[in-house]
Design an enzyme around this catalytic site. Structure first.
Site, short mmCIF file in Angstrom:
data_model
loop_
_atom_site.label_atom_id
_atom_site.label_comp_id
_atom_site.label_asym_id
_atom_site.label_seq_id
_atom_site.Cartn_x
_atom_site.Cartn_y
_atom_site.Cartn_z
N HIS A 38 -7.28 -8.13 30.51
CA HIS A 38 -8.26 -7.22 31.00
C HIS A 38 -7.76 -5.94 31.70
O HIS A 38 -8.51 -5.33 32.47
CB HIS A 38 -8.85 -8.08 32.35
N THR A 39 -6.65 -5.66 31.33
CA THR A 39 -6.35 -4.25 31.82
C THR A 39 -6.72 -3.12 30.71
O THR A 39 -6.66 -1.98 31.18
CB THR A 39 -4.79 -4.21 31.61
N GLY B 296 -13.35 -17.55 17.68
CA GLY B 296 -13.77 -18.12 18.88
C GLY B 296 -12.41 -18.48 19.87
O GLY B 296 -12.95 -19.04 20.72
N LEU C 8 -8.11 -15.05 19.46
CA LEU C 8 -7.17 -14.53 18.41
C LEU C 8 -7.68 -13.40 17.85
O LEU C 8 -7.21 -12.57 17.02
CB LEU C 8 -6.65 -15.45 17.54
N ASP D 144 -8.04 -5.55 21.16
CA ASP D 144 -8.30 -6.11 19.75
C ASP D 144 -8.17 -5.24 18.69
O ASP D 144 -7.50 -5.50 17.76
CB ASP D 144 -9.47 -6.89 19.94
P1 ADP Z 1 -12.92 -14.19 18.53
O1 ADP Z 1 -12.20 -14.33 19.81
O2 ADP Z 1 -12.34 -14.92 17.46
O3 ADP Z 1 -12.83 -12.89 18.23
P2 ADP Z 1 -15.76 -13.54 19.00
O4 ADP Z 1 -16.89 -14.25 19.46
O5 ADP Z 1 -15.45 -12.29 19.65
O6 ADP Z 1 -14.44 -14.60 18.98
O7 ADP Z 1 -16.04 -13.29 17.49
C1 ADP Z 1 -16.36 -14.48 16.55
C2 ADP Z 1 -17.48 -13.98 15.72
O8 ADP Z 1 -17.14 -13.15 14.74
C3 ADP Z 1 -18.12 -15.24 14.81
O9 ADP Z 1 -19.14 -15.80 15.63
C4 ADP Z 1 -18.66 -14.56 13.75
O10 ADP Z 1 -19.98 -13.92 13.96
C5 ADP Z 1 -17.77 -13.40 13.69
N1 ADP Z 1 -16.81 -13.59 12.42
C6 ADP Z 1 -15.32 -13.70 12.59
N2 ADP Z 1 -14.88 -13.74 11.43
C7 ADP Z 1 -15.96 -13.96 10.51
C8 ADP Z 1 -15.99 -14.07 9.12
N3 ADP Z 1 -14.69 -14.45 8.37
N4 ADP Z 1 -16.90 -14.03 8.42
C9 ADP Z 1 -18.05 -14.08 9.18
N5 ADP Z 1 -18.12 -14.00 10.44
C10 ADP Z 1 -16.89 -13.81 11.34
MG MG Z 2 -13.53 -11.15 19.57
#
Ligand code: ADP
Ligand code: MG
Length: 376
Positions: free
Chosen positions: A31-32, A116, A119, A166
């Site tokens: 969170h920095t 989710g 990572l 990220d």
């Molecule tokens: P994370 O911590 O993995 O970044 P987020 O909530 O920020 O979690 O992002 C996850 C979202 O990114 C998923 O719900 C989807 O909408 C999208 N996403 C990530 N990878 C893919 C993929 N390979 N194909 C389709 N959507 C993806």
């Molecule tokens: Mg994310």
């Protein structure tokens, strides 16, 4: 199915090329980023691959092994495309909004990055698509400018108020290095991070705990930090040094806000201390900084949850040099610095603690620092 196979199935042709972008683990500095401070991520070997081929100008069609069907869009504005494809439409929009002539494309995606889990599958998705479109269109976009455009896609188009960590990690990391990033100037320093050579490893423990209230809590932390910076009369909490912390805290009445500030200020210093130790080759000595970071996230920033705290405790009890949650919080992953030959017993200790507590079983693996986004 691979991204290239999906491309052939959906579009009946071979892709022009394949591009990848990795997920990431943040070693320290949580969170920095949106406080214009310091972070120290490294890229995971797990990646998102985009198989991409040309399409008529102004037309984009995307599909993913994670989702049914294809999504087709043209020239859009934030809000026009929703759901998972918004991450892709957002990248196209951010590039066009920055004045680039983005080539039309057909895009098929596959990913090994757990979704989710903290990572950063979202940044891997954005960064793979961005890198592909930049290469395919021959766009003149230097690598140091790319993370901010991918971040804009996520902030403005998808509507998630995340910092620059990220996308910077997914795009700018190098193999065998951790990325020391100044989130104000975007300057980076590549820090040697070959743990295997030291007989060490970073054990990643995916708690598999479902995220709860992530977006709202994230936004609330961000607001607290911005409010504190306003009270203190500084552009961002980055401008409060550790030796100015006591004086800063005296100016803030609210106890919760005070603790939020203390986390950010001490966390920035922990990143600087971690970098100094790594540069000195004193890798084991970063352990206490990792554990202190976790305590700060748990007690001051209040972004951990019971399965995460349990994993940290179990790893430390099993002899880890240090352990902390990594990522935005409220679930996700823990990392632990361990001797390489302690992978099994540490994993078993965490699994046993989870079974005792009745939590969903965790997933554990040793993470090595891989390269940032590129063409396969
Ligand atoms: P994370 O911590 O993995 O970044 P987020 O909530 O920020 O979690 O992002 C996850 C979202 O990114 C998923 O719900 C989807 O909408 C999208 N996403 C990530 N990878 C893919 C993929 N390979 N194909 C389709 N959507 C993806
Ligand atoms: Mg994310």
């Amino acid at each position: 199915m691979s991204a290239a196979d999906l491309f052939r199935t959906e579009f009946g042709a071979d892709p022009a090329g394949r591009w990848f972008a990795p997920g990431r683990v943040n070693l320290i500095g949580e969170h920095t980023d949106y406080n214009e401070g310091f972070v120290l991520p490294f890229a995971l070997p797990q990646r998102t691959v985009a198989a991409v081929g040309p399409a008529p100008a102004g037309e984009w069609t995307v599909c993913s092994t994670f989702e049914e069907g294809t999504v087709r869009f043209g020239d859009t504005e934030p809000g026009d495309v929703t759901g998972w494809a918004a991450y892709v439409a957002g990248v196209v929009w951010a590039l066009r909004d920055a004045g680039f002539d983005v080539p039309g494309a057909r895009i098929a995606l596959d990913s090994e990055v757990p979704v989710g889990s903290g990572l950063s599958s979202s940044a891997a998705l954005e960064s793979s698509v961005l890198t592909a479109l930049v290469d395919l269109g021959g766009l003149d976009l230097p690598v140091e400018r790319r993370p901010a455009l991918a971040q804009r896609a996520e902030n403005v188009y998808v509507g998630a108020p995340t910092g620059i960590l990220d996308q910077s990690a997914s795009i700018r990391c190098l193999e065998g290095r951790a990325l020391f990033l100044d989130c104000r100037t975007y300057e980076v320093e590549q820090i040697p991070f070959d743990l295997a050579a030291e007989g060490l490893g970073i054990l990643v423990i995916n708690s598999n705990a479902p995220h709860q209230h992530v977006d709202g809590e994230y936004g609330a932390r961000r607001k607290s930090c911005e409010e504190a910076a306003r009270i203190l009369g500084v552009p961002a909490l980055r401008d409060v040094p550790l030796d100015g912390l006591a004086a800063a805290l005296e100016k803030i009445d609210d106890d919760v806000t005070r603790r939020r500030v203390r986390h950010i200020v001490t966390e920035n210093q922990r990143v600087l201390d971690t970098v100094a130790l790594l540069q000195d080759g004193r890798v084991r000595d970063i352990g206490p900084l990792l554990t202190a970071s976790h305590a700060s996230m748990r007690d001051d920033f209040e972004i951990t949850v019971p399965p995460i705290d349990l994993a940290v405790g179990a790893a430390l009890s099993a002899g880890a040099y240090g352990a902390r949650m990594t990522g935005g919080g409220f679930g996700g992953c823990v990392l632990a610095l361990i001797d390489s030959d302690r992978e099994r017993p540490t994993t078993e200790a965490v699994e046993a603690a989870y079974a005792d507590a009745g939590f969903t079983a965790p997933t554990c693996w040793i993470a090595t620092a891989g390269p940032g986004a590129g063409r396969l």
